[in-house]
Structures are given as C-alpha cells and as structure tokens.
Design an enzyme around this catalytic site. Structure first.
Site, PDB file in Angstrom:
ATOM      1  N   ASP A 108       0.276   5.000   0.928  1.00 37.35           N
ATOM      2  CA  ASP A 108      -0.134   6.040   2.094  1.00 37.35           C
ATOM      3  C   ASP A 108      -0.307   5.434   3.386  1.00 37.35           C
ATOM      4  OD1 ASP A 108      -0.299   8.297   0.141  1.00 37.35           O
ATOM      5  OD2 ASP A 108      -2.318   7.581  -0.305  1.00 37.35           O
ATOM      6  N   ASP A 149       0.954  -1.256  -0.024  1.00 34.34           N
ATOM      7  CA  ASP A 149       0.032   0.130  -0.175  1.00 34.34           C
ATOM      8  C   ASP A 149       0.965   1.268  -0.007  1.00 34.34           C
ATOM      9  OD1 ASP A 149      -2.118   1.643   0.405  1.00 34.34           O
ATOM     10  OD2 ASP A 149      -1.659   1.716   2.489  1.00 34.34           O
TER      11      ASP A 149
HETATM   12 MG   LIG Z   1      -2.770   3.473   3.568  1.00 33.29          MG
END
Ligand SMILES: [Mg+2]
Length: 413
Positions: free
Chosen positions: A247, A245
């Site tokens: 952020d 992932d």
């Molecule tokens: Mg995230």
C-alpha cells in the site's frame, strides 16, 4: 488473457552425452543427490504462476512418470503423458492435442533458460494474428545453435542453420521456450515432424511468429562439458531479490484496501515489477495487514485480492513471486492476531527474513522499496537496503536508485 498451462518436452535422448545419459532421459540427469536437471527448470517456471504442468515423455518415460506424475511443485499440478513412439517434437504435441489449452507455454526440458515467461505469454496475447512467440537468448557464439533473424518490431523473419561462418559470431538463438496457439499445432499434418525445423520457419514466412529477447541464465545439457557446468552451477545459483511494500508503493493507499474495486495502481508500479522480472530478480511483496487483526476483513479477502493483482500482472508480462503479509496488531479484536504483533510486523524484519529462509534468494544486492519509515527500518533490521518512495511515478524514481541499476540496464536491451 494469459497462459495457465506449461507443457515440457522431456523425451530427449542424450546421444551426445554417451554413457552419462545411457540410463535416463536427458532432463532427468542427476545434478545433486536429490535433484535432477528438470527440477531446476520447473522451479524457475512455476514461480511465474503456471498451475497446470504437462510433461511429454517418451524415451524411458516410466522414469519421468514415477518421479513426477500427479506431483505438486510450488502449487503447480504435474501430469505425465508417455508418447508410445517417437514422432518428433511436432508429433509429441499432436499426440496430446486434446489435453492442450487454446494457448499454452511449451518448453524444451533439456535446456534451462531462466527468463520472464510471462513476457513471452503477454507478447502472444497482445498480438491476435501471431501463432507463436519464441523466447530468444542473445549469445556470444551462435554457431553452435543456429540463429534467429528478427526485425525491429520483434517479428521473426527467418532462421539460419548452424554454419562454419556463424561459428564465433554473436547472435540470437532459440531459447527453447514458446508461447503457442493450439492453431499452430493443427498446422502439423505429417509425422514425424519438428516444430523447430518444420513449423517455425513456415510461421515465420507468413509473418506470424514473434520473438522476445532476454539475457537470462541459459544452459543446455547436450554435451558432457555443459552437463558438468550444470552440476557445478545450478546448486549454487540464488536469485537476486526486490522487496516491495504494497500500500502506497504498488497501489494508492486509500486505507485498508482489501478488495479489487479499491485497488488503484501507482503509476509505474507494473513497469517496475516487469523490469525486475526481466532481469531475473525475484519480486517479493511484504505488507502489514492490520485490517485483519482489527476485523475489517479476513485473510481470505487478502488472498483473493492478491490473486486478482497477479492475474492483472500476467496480462502485462509481469508477476510477483510471493506475497508475505502480517495480519497482526497490538489492538487486535481477536486474541490470536495480537500475540505476534511486535515480532512480525514491520518495522521488524521478520517477513523479509522468512522470505530468505523459504525461497532460494541471494542477499547480495537485495533491497526494499517502501513509502513509510517503518519499511526502511524493516529492511535495515533484516540487513538489506531500503528506500523510501516519495510518490509520483514509481519506475521513474526506481530507475535513479543505485540498487536498481542492474535491473534498469537489463530492461533497456
Ligand atoms: Mg505502505
């Protein structure tokens, strides 16, 4: 700085291969109906972000030209130059001197060394006095190749010819991939000359040659038996993969980060990516970007940010193979970004499945790191393992995970 250019020597004759390589340059030997040996090397190299690829052809060079000249592979532009007469590997580089960048990656087209070329690149740029960095491969039997002696600091001290005594002995060999400064090529004055036999020993004696070790997949097609290994092994190879992932895992999640000035690395994130690169894993980012659907920024902003992130990774000897993002959201201000929301976004597994379809990835050992429950759900729905990062230093946490062990053990070499 980092290297943008990759120069591959493809002029080799397959003299020890006899009839097998009679009608083509060695790197163009057929592996499947569609693919030749060089295709596999180019795929493993261009995924690391080289956009300018120069093939230096000689023997039967028109075959290289007709297959590759002005082709595009994985976003890289390929050009072919045919050397009029053979003057050794040194002569080949000297012939194209005016086409070479001030620093570049050089590779031998009749070996396939699947290694982190960005690490070799970063070692050159991190050491201003060094004129060349060699990718070194640890092997069980260095006798066939001749070995390289390196000090504890990565400086190459000397080269040892293949001898009867070194037969059966483990050692480091020249893996046929180099980061070079143009200044090194300008040292060559008399031709024919060989960069391996003439230039490298000279640079080593001056203390201006370094090496970066790895144990990535290595195969040369110099002998009939290694060519048959290539035919069996190359089409079957799939790359292991780490999904990340974005952020909250790579960068601190300040909310809708879409420009470089708001990008702040999570501690240990670059190290995690580099460790996966060093171990031969593909690194694939999968990120929901609802900010596009909401009209806060557009897809071009996301591409620009990812490009800037890649450039920073290159400088650290690391790279991301691919960024997958989902621009959809159910509350999108623009209709086209609304329709796919339920299907495409995490916690669905669509982005992960898409990467498996488009890239040559192995499902075995594949895993994902995320900071939300929806990341773990996306991994589960795509049939792979997912882990939720609690914060802190990403690498320190990563190194404790069961799925990370093949990567962590490799990075300790
Ligand atoms: Mg995230």
């Amino acid at each position: 700085m980092y290297c943008r250019q990759l120069v591959v020597l493809v002029g080799g004759r397959g003299t020890r291969l006899g009839k097998l390589a009679e009608n083509c340059p060695k790197p163009l030997m057929k592996i499947t109906e569609q693919k030749v040996f060089l295709d596999y090397f180019l795929e493993s190299a261009v995924r690391q972000g080289f956009r300018d690829v120069l093939l230096l052809a000689g023997h039967l060079g028109e075959q290289v030209q007709s297959r590759y000249d002005h082709a595009s592979i994985g976003g890289a532009h390929i050009s072919v130059v045919i050397e009029p007469e053979p003057r050794g590997t040194g002569g080949a580089f000297a012939f194209v001197r005016d086409r070479l960048a001030s620093t570049f990656i050089a590779a031998n087209g009749d070996t396939l060394f699947d290694t982190n070329i960005r690490a070799v690149d970063a070692a050159l740029h991190g050491s201003p006095d060094t004129l060349g960095v060699l990718a070194l491969r640890k092997v069980e039997n260095a006798g066939r190749f001749g070995s390289v002696n390196v000090d504890g600091d990565g400086r190459i001290l000397s080269f040892q010819e293949k001898t009867a005594e070194s037969e059966g002995q483990p050692g480091l060999i020249n893996g046929g991939i180099y980061a070079l400064r143009l200044e090194a090529i300008d040292r060559l004055k008399h031709f024919p000359s060989s960069i391996e036999a003439d230039l490298f020993p000279q640079l080593a004696s001056e203390g201006r040659l370094r090496g970066v070790e790895s144990s990535g997949y290595f195969l040369d097609i110099g002998l009939p038996e290694t060519y048959s290994r290539a035919v069996t092994e190359l089409p079957a190879r799939k790359r292991p993969v780490l999904f990340l992932d974005r952020d909250g895992v790579l960068n601190h999640d300040h909310g809708y980060v879409h420009a470089q000035d708001r990008w702040e690395w999570v501690p240990g994130a670059i190290r995690t990516i580099k460790a996966a690169n060093d171990a031969g894993y593909a690194v694939v980012v999968v990120t929901n970007q609802a900010g596009i659907a909401r009209g806060y920024y557009d897809e071009c902003d996301v591409w620009k940010l990812h490009h800037a992130v890649q450039k920073e990774l290159y400088r650290h000897g690391a790279f991301v193979d691919a960024f997958y993002y989902s621009p959809y959201h159910k509350d999108a201000v623009h209709e086209p970004y609304r329709v796919q929301a339920a299907l495409d976004r995490k916690p669905g597994g669509a982005m992960i499945q898409r990467a498996f379809r488009q890239m040559n990835l192995s499902r075995e050992g594949a895993f994902l790191l995320g900071d939300q429950e929806s990341d773990v759900d996306a991994a589960t729905s795509a049939g792979i393992s997912g882990y939720r990062f609690p914060g802190g230093d990403l690498y320190e946490w990563f190194a404790t995970l069961p799925h990370s062990q093949p990567i962590v053990s490799e990075s300790r070499i």
